[in-house]
Design a protein around this motif. Structure first.
Motif: not given
Length: 296
Positions: A161, A195, A228
């Motif tokens: 991420e 995200v 996200w």
């Protein structure tokens, strides 16, 4: 004449080594842990298991291959070559740490503590190293990665991420929008934006996803799709909470324009290796064109 393959062993300093380095001796470290209700023997045994695994992996490398060894803290100074086969000896997170420094080299994950590590990325045992090196590159899973690219060409790549927000616990202020969404942009004040990939869906991303009720399907590790989430968006006369979660199929990008003096973006928990962003800068986040080639 082409170069022989090079096996690059990636490892990290063990907890035992860190304790002895900090306290000076085994005895001093043992006393320190005892005052906190812990036994150094358990820590030392984990250290010895890791060292045995490293020794077994090293012994399994073919004699015709070249060898190199790099500690996690030195990854940003190590130059990987196209002919390298990267052997990560340790935890799942160590594979994520090395991923952004690679450009297509196959990665073999060796679990030093089966049962303690989830084994999502370190899938193999040290005893199988020789067999796996013989076919490295022939049977790999190509795992999707995520990238953030700033308007000043700064670029960040991660396997799990990317987090965008303020350093520490300050509020992040920015404007958020999606490509192809008709130009809809929302000013927000929040604890940052996360995200993540399908690989990241086994970690931090999953915890946020669960808190939101799991409405969006989690991506698979090899799927070119990200999720996200905006963390703790704050409603006010100047900031909204409409755009707080979604999917990012390739090649869609999430665009964030900074409205704070300083925001940062970092990947896979490595805040020390953050990209710094200042007022008015724009950063776009989406599926990375590169993949991590993990030996299955």
């Amino acid at each position: 004449m082409s170069l022989a393959p090079r096996a690059v062993l990636v490892h990290r300093t063990t907890e035992y080594e860190e304790l002895v380095a900090h306290h000076g001796t085994h005895g001093q470290a043992a006393f320190f842990l005892a005052t906190r209700g812990r036994d150094i023997e358990e820590v030392a045994e984990r250290h010895h298991r890791t060292r045995r695994a490293l020794a077994e992996v090293t012994a399994a490398i073919p004699l015709t291959w070249r060898q190199a060894r790099v500690e996690r803290t030195d990854l940003d100074r190590f130059l990987f070559a196209p002919e390298d086969v990267v052997v990560v000896v340790g935890q799942d997170g160590l594979v994520a740490n090395v991923a952004k420094y690679l450009s297509g080299q196959p990665v073999l994950g060796i679990d030093t503590e089966p049962g303690r590590n989830p084994g999502v990325l370190v899938r193999h045992r040290s005893r199988d190293t020789a067999e796996l090196l013989a076919v490295a590159g022939a049977s790999v899973d190509e795992l999707t990665m995520v990238e953030a690219v700033a308007d000043d060409t700064q670029r960040l790549v991660a396997l799990n991420e990317i987090y965008l927000g303020a350093a520490g616990h300050q509020t992040a202020r920015y404007r958020l929008g999606l490509e192809g969404d008709g130009g809809v942009v929302e000013a927000q004040a929040s604890s940052g934006v996360l995200v993540g990939t399908g690989t990241g869906a086994t970690g931090w991303l999953r915890s946020v996803w669960q808190e939101r009720g799991g409405g969006l399907p989690l991506p698979r590790p090899t799927e070119e799709r990200l999720l996200w989430f905006v963390r703790e968006a704050w409603p006010s006369p100047a900031t909204g909470t409409t755009l707080t979660a979604g999917e990012l199929p390739a090649p869609t990008r999430l665009r964030l324009t900074v409205e704070s003096e300083r925001l940062i973006a970092f990947g896979d928990g490595m805040e020390a290796d953050a990209v710094e962003l200042t007022w008015g800068q724009t950063v776009e986040v989406g599926v990375c064109g590169e993949r991590l080639r993990l030996v299955g």
